[in-house]
Design an enzyme around this catalytic site. Structure first.
Site, PDB file in Angstrom:
ATOM      1  CE  LYS A  54      -3.969  -2.059   2.496  1.00 33.59           C
ATOM      2  NZ  LYS A  54      -4.419  -2.519   3.711  1.00 33.59           N
ATOM      3  CD  GLN A  98      -3.825  -4.358   6.798  1.00 29.97           C
ATOM      4  OE1 GLN A  98      -3.763  -3.506   5.862  1.00 29.97           O
ATOM      5  NE2 GLN A  98      -4.311  -5.453   6.311  1.00 29.97           N
ATOM      6  CG  ASP A 121     -10.231   0.205   5.104  1.00 34.81           C
ATOM      7  OD1 ASP A 121      -9.979  -0.182   4.108  1.00 34.81           O
ATOM      8  OD2 ASP A 121      -9.557   0.169   6.187  1.00 34.81           O
TER       9      ASP A 121
HETATM   10  N1  GUN Z   1      -7.160  -6.481   6.306  1.00 27.64           N
HETATM   11  C1  GUN Z   1      -7.720  -7.306   5.318  1.00 27.64           C
HETATM   12  N2  GUN Z   1      -8.341  -6.648   4.408  1.00 27.64           N
HETATM   13  C2  GUN Z   1      -8.395  -5.289   4.882  1.00 27.64           C
HETATM   14  C3  GUN Z   1      -8.942  -4.079   4.466  1.00 27.64           C
HETATM   15  O1  GUN Z   1      -9.624  -4.009   3.253  1.00 27.64           O
HETATM   16  N3  GUN Z   1      -8.908  -3.080   5.210  1.00 27.64           N
HETATM   17  C4  GUN Z   1      -8.146  -2.971   6.377  1.00 27.64           C
HETATM   18  N4  GUN Z   1      -8.112  -2.046   7.000  1.00 27.64           N
HETATM   19  N5  GUN Z   1      -7.786  -3.889   6.817  1.00 27.64           N
HETATM   20  C5  GUN Z   1      -7.861  -5.262   6.151  1.00 27.64           C
END
Ligand code: GUN
Length: 297
Positions: A54, A98, A121
Site C-alpha cells: 500500500k 490494518q 476503508d
Molecule cells: N485486512 C484485510 N483486508 C483489509 C482491508 O480492506 N482494510 C483493512 N483496514 N484491513 C484489512
C-alpha cells in the site's frame, strides 16, 4: 463456453494511472498533495506485506504515505490518541487501520474513532449507513473494485440476478448494497443458506467471498454467468510448496461461466487501486473540488 478472463491486474493499473493523473492536477492547480496514513499494530506477516505494498503504490501515484507501526501490545488509549491526531492533521486525507487488530483492541471502537470523511476503508458506521441509504459515502475498497469490473464488463447491471456468497461487513454486505444500488436483484447467501447450489445457479453474477478454497464448483454456475472471485487462499500443492486459489474452483467455473476473475490477478489488485481512488475522492471532498466520477460508486 470458455470464459472471458477479467484482468484485474491490468484494470487496476489503469485505475492507478487515472488516480496519478488527478493527483498531478491537484498539485499543479491547487498545490494539494493527498496523504494516506496506514496504521499497523503488531507484526502479522500478511498484514506487513499488505501495508508495504500500500505504501509503495501510494507514493507511485504521487501521494504522501504516512506509515505508523505500533507494537503488538499498544494500549487502546494510545491507538485512539494516534487516530485523533491523524483526524486533526490536514496533511492526512485518508486513514486506514490494518485489520485484524490484536485481541485486546476493540475493532469497532477503533474504526468508529476514524473521522468518517477520512475513512478510506468505508468501515465507519456512518459510511455503512450512508451506503445503505444510497447517499454519498466512502465505499469499501474490495466491493468497489468488484463493482468497477462488473460495470466495465457488462455496462448496465440493471435487472441482473446477483448472488453474493458471504455476509462479511468488509465484502459481502457492502457488495450487496452496491449491486442493489445498480438495480440488481440481490441475494446474500451464507453458511446457513438452504440449497446453495440452486441459489447460485440462478445468478447472472456470482460474487464469491467466503474464504474457503475452491468451494464453488463449475456445476453451480449458470452458463454464461459472471464469476467474481474475492477469495485469496493459500493451499498446499501436491508436489510440495503452496499456491494461491480463490473461493471458486477456477477450471470448472471457467468452463461454464461467461466471464471470471482469476486468482491471483483479479480482485486483489483492484483493492489497493480503489484505496488510492478513495484517498483521492476524500481529498477532493475535503477541499470542495469536483471528484472524478468514475473512481467511486
Ligand atoms: N485486512 C484485510 N483486508 C483489509 C482491508 O480492506 N482494510 C483493512 N483496514 N484491513 C484489512
Amino acid at each position: 463456453m470458455t470464459a472471458t478472463i477479467i484482468d484485474g491486474k491490468a484494470f487496476a493499473a489503469r485505475v492507478r494511472g487515472q488516480v496519478a493523473e488527478h493527483v498531478a492536477r491537484l498539485k499543479a492547480d491547487h498545490d494539494i498533495i493527498p496523504g494516506l496514513a496506514v496504521v499497523l499494530v503488531g507484526e502479522d506477516p500478511a498484514s506487513q506485506v499488505y501495508v508495504r505494498s500500500k505504501g509503495r503504490m501510494t507514493v507511485e501515484v504521487g501521494m504522501n504515505s504516512f506509515e505508523h507501526k505500533l507494537e503488538a501490545d499498544t494500549s487502546e488509549t494510545d491507538l485512539l490518541n494516534l487516530i485523533q491526531k491523524l483526524n486533526n492533521d490536514p496533511q492526512v486525507n485518508g486513514i486506514l487501520v490494518q485489520l485484524p487488530l490484536p485481541g485486546h483492541l476493540d475493532e469497532d471502537l477503533v474504526i468508529n474513532t476514524i473521522a468518517p470523511e477520512k475513512d478510506v476503508d468505508g468501515f465507519h458506521i456512518s459510511n455503512v449507513g450512508l451506503l445503505g441509504t444510497g447517499q454519498k459515502s466512502m465505499v469499501p475498497c474490495t466491493p468497489l473494485g468488484c463493482l468497477m469490473m462488473l460495470r466495465e464488463h457488462h455496462g448496465s447491471l440493471s435487472g441482473k440476478e446477483a448472488v453474493v456468497i458471504g455476509r462479511s461487513n468488509i465484502v459481502g454486505k457492502p457488495m450487496a448494497q452496491l449491486l442493489l444500488g445498480d438495480s440488481c436483484t440481490v441475494t446474500i447467501a451464507h453458511s446457513r443458506t438452504r440449497d446453495l447450489p440452486e441459489v447460485v445457479r440462478r445468478a447472472d453474477i456470482v460474487v464469491a467471498a467466503v474464504g474457503r478454497p475452491q468451494m464453488v464448483p463449475g456445476d453451480w454456475i449458470k452458463p454464461g454467468a459472471t464469476v467474481i472471485d474475492v477469495g485469496i487462499n493459500r493451499i498446499d500443492k501436491v508436489d510440495g510448496g503452496t499456491r494461491l486459489v480463490g473461493d471458486a474452483d477456477y477450471d470448472s467455473c471457467a468452463a461454464t461461466a461467461g466471464a471470471i476473475t482469476p486468482v491471483p490477478g483479479g480482485v486483489g489488485p483492484m483493492t489497493i487501486a480503489c484505496l488510492l481512488a478513495n484517498t483521492l475522492t476524500a481529498t477532493c471532498r475535503a477541499n470542495n473540488i469536483n471528484e472524478p466520477e468514475n473512481l467511486t460508486a
